[in-house]
Design a protein around this motif. Sequence first.
Motif, PDB file in Angstrom:
ATOM      1  N   GLY A 170       1.120  -1.284   0.124  1.00  0.00           N
ATOM      2  CA  GLY A 170      -0.093   0.019   0.067  1.00  0.00           C
ATOM      3  C   GLY A 170       0.368   1.082  -0.310  1.00  0.00           C
ATOM      4  O   GLY A 170       2.364   1.253  -0.320  1.00  0.00           O
ATOM      5  N   ASP A 181       1.379   9.228   1.735  1.00  0.00           N
ATOM      6  CA  ASP A 181       0.309   7.963   1.543  1.00  0.00           C
ATOM      7  C   ASP A 181      -1.154   9.046   2.125  1.00  0.00           C
ATOM      8  O   ASP A 181      -1.961  10.455   2.071  1.00  0.00           O
ATOM      9  CB  ASP A 181       0.324   7.038   2.621  1.00  0.00           C
ATOM     10  CG  ASP A 181       0.669   7.946   4.157  1.00  0.00           C
ATOM     11  OD1 ASP A 181       0.559   7.009   5.193  1.00  0.00           O
ATOM     12  OD2 ASP A 181       0.007   8.370   4.808  1.00  0.00           O
ATOM     13  N   PHE A 182      -2.423   8.137   2.783  1.00  0.00           N
ATOM     14  CA  PHE A 182      -3.863   8.616   2.393  1.00  0.00           C
ATOM     15  C   PHE A 182      -4.384   8.899   3.936  1.00  0.00           C
ATOM     16  O   PHE A 182      -4.453   9.606   4.709  1.00  0.00           O
ATOM     17  CB  PHE A 182      -4.285   7.491   1.901  1.00  0.00           C
ATOM     18  CG  PHE A 182      -4.773   7.934   0.376  1.00  0.00           C
ATOM     19  CD1 PHE A 182      -3.695   6.730  -0.020  1.00  0.00           C
ATOM     20  CD2 PHE A 182      -4.911   8.817  -0.333  1.00  0.00           C
ATOM     21  CE1 PHE A 182      -3.302   6.663  -1.307  1.00  0.00           C
ATOM     22  CE2 PHE A 182      -4.476   8.333  -1.687  1.00  0.00           C
ATOM     23  CZ  PHE A 182      -3.204   6.765  -2.289  1.00  0.00           C
ATOM     24  N   GLN A 237      -1.845  -2.038  -3.790  1.00  0.00           N
ATOM     25  CA  GLN A 237      -2.757  -1.174  -4.012  1.00  0.00           C
ATOM     26  C   GLN A 237      -2.369   0.502  -4.814  1.00  0.00           C
ATOM     27  O   GLN A 237      -3.237   1.590  -4.808  1.00  0.00           O
ATOM     28  CB  GLN A 237      -3.258  -0.572  -2.698  1.00  0.00           C
ATOM     29  CG  GLN A 237      -4.187  -1.876  -2.010  1.00  0.00           C
ATOM     30  CD  GLN A 237      -4.331  -1.540  -0.630  1.00  0.00           C
ATOM     31  OE1 GLN A 237      -5.231  -1.271  -0.233  1.00  0.00           O
ATOM     32  NE2 GLN A 237      -3.639  -1.908  -0.043  1.00  0.00           N
ATOM     33  N   HIS A 248      -5.854  -1.296  -7.158  1.00  0.00           N
ATOM     34  CA  HIS A 248      -6.048   0.157  -7.436  1.00  0.00           C
ATOM     35  C   HIS A 248      -6.387   1.201  -9.434  1.00  0.00           C
ATOM     36  O   HIS A 248      -6.361   1.933  -9.029  1.00  0.00           O
ATOM     37  CB  HIS A 248      -5.980   0.405  -6.555  1.00  0.00           C
ATOM     38  CG  HIS A 248      -6.749  -0.044  -5.661  1.00  0.00           C
ATOM     39  ND1 HIS A 248      -6.563   0.607  -4.129  1.00  0.00           N
ATOM     40  CD2 HIS A 248      -7.085  -0.530  -5.396  1.00  0.00           C
ATOM     41  CE1 HIS A 248      -7.747   0.154  -3.342  1.00  0.00           C
ATOM     42  NE2 HIS A 248      -8.050  -0.616  -3.143  1.00  0.00           N
ATOM     43  N   GLY A 284       3.114  -1.826   4.600  1.00  0.00           N
ATOM     44  CA  GLY A 284       2.455   0.179   3.750  1.00  0.00           C
ATOM     45  C   GLY A 284       1.040  -0.165   3.442  1.00  0.00           C
ATOM     46  O   GLY A 284       0.853   0.970   2.691  1.00  0.00           O
ATOM     47  N   TYR A 324       4.237   1.211   9.273  1.00  0.00           N
ATOM     48  CA  TYR A 324       5.207   2.181  10.325  1.00  0.00           C
ATOM     49  C   TYR A 324       4.057   1.971  11.745  1.00  0.00           C
ATOM     50  O   TYR A 324       5.217   2.081  12.638  1.00  0.00           O
ATOM     51  CB  TYR A 324       4.930   3.401   9.930  1.00  0.00           C
ATOM     52  CG  TYR A 324       5.987   4.653  10.684  1.00  0.00           C
ATOM     53  CD1 TYR A 324       5.546   5.141  11.496  1.00  0.00           C
ATOM     54  CD2 TYR A 324       7.382   3.841  10.158  1.00  0.00           C
ATOM     55  CE1 TYR A 324       5.894   6.844  11.653  1.00  0.00           C
ATOM     56  CE2 TYR A 324       7.893   5.301  11.374  1.00  0.00           C
ATOM     57  CZ  TYR A 324       7.325   6.667  12.181  1.00  0.00           C
ATOM     58  OH  TYR A 324       7.703   7.195  13.177  1.00  0.00           O
TER      59      TYR A 324
END
Length: 236
Positions: free
Chosen positions: A22, A33-34, A100, A118, A184, A208
Amino acid sequence: MAELQTLARWIKESSRTVALTGAGMSTESGIPDFRSKSGWWNNIDPATVATVEALEENYELFQSFYAARIGGLRGCKPHRGHQILAEWEQRGFLHSIATQNVDGFHQQAGSKQVCELHGSIRTVRCSTCEQRTELDAFLAGQSCQTCKGRLRPDVVLFGEMLPQEPWQRALADIRSAELVLVIGTSLQVYPVAQLPHMTQGRVAILNYEPTAQDEHFELVIHGKAGELLQQLNTQI
Ligand code: APR
């Protein structure tokens, strides 16, 4: 770290290892990232940019969001962790990657067996006639040359079906895997978040922060993907 030694042994013993990655796989390349504190969704409501409704009813914001993400890739490249996964594939320690991520960094690093669950932000099509077109036309805010429809990147928007071929391939690989490395990802977006539960093999998470699913899996190692993969690689 004992967990890393255990995981290195599992990787060497496994006859079929699959990675599920990810956005946390690309932050060390400079790509946000998101859902981390510095992630995209802390400043933007995904419903306003990453949905078909946004594409149809709020095209200016939709286009500027994806243009910003595409622009953000410029000058960024795969890091050592991406390269290590590609080297493990070549050495027979990794069968495939289900990702993803839409940045194409696994392929750029040399991985051949990559399922983009994705889609990809690197290619663009017309949302009306599906005509493929140049990335620059989308970045310039142009409409489709063929039918004047709205241009969009080939990413899966919330609410859309995943591309069937990559999904079926990833599902088959993970089902038959002896080891799945989840790297991740917060494991919050379905159906991908279900994949680690579909395997007959072991699951190890390298992330993380804690994910909502840590308790379900055999091994959880918290840390930076690039750093953990480099430490693992010294033992493989
Ligand atoms: N090393 C390891 N983990 C990291 C690192 C890093 N360097 N940087 C961030 N992480 C972790 C974060 O702690 C977080 O748990 O990666 C995870 C990223 O989670 P998300 O931001 O939710 O990204 P992801 O899981 O890939 O999101 C899935 O959601 O918005 C949609 O389509 C989008 O594909 C995306 C999907």
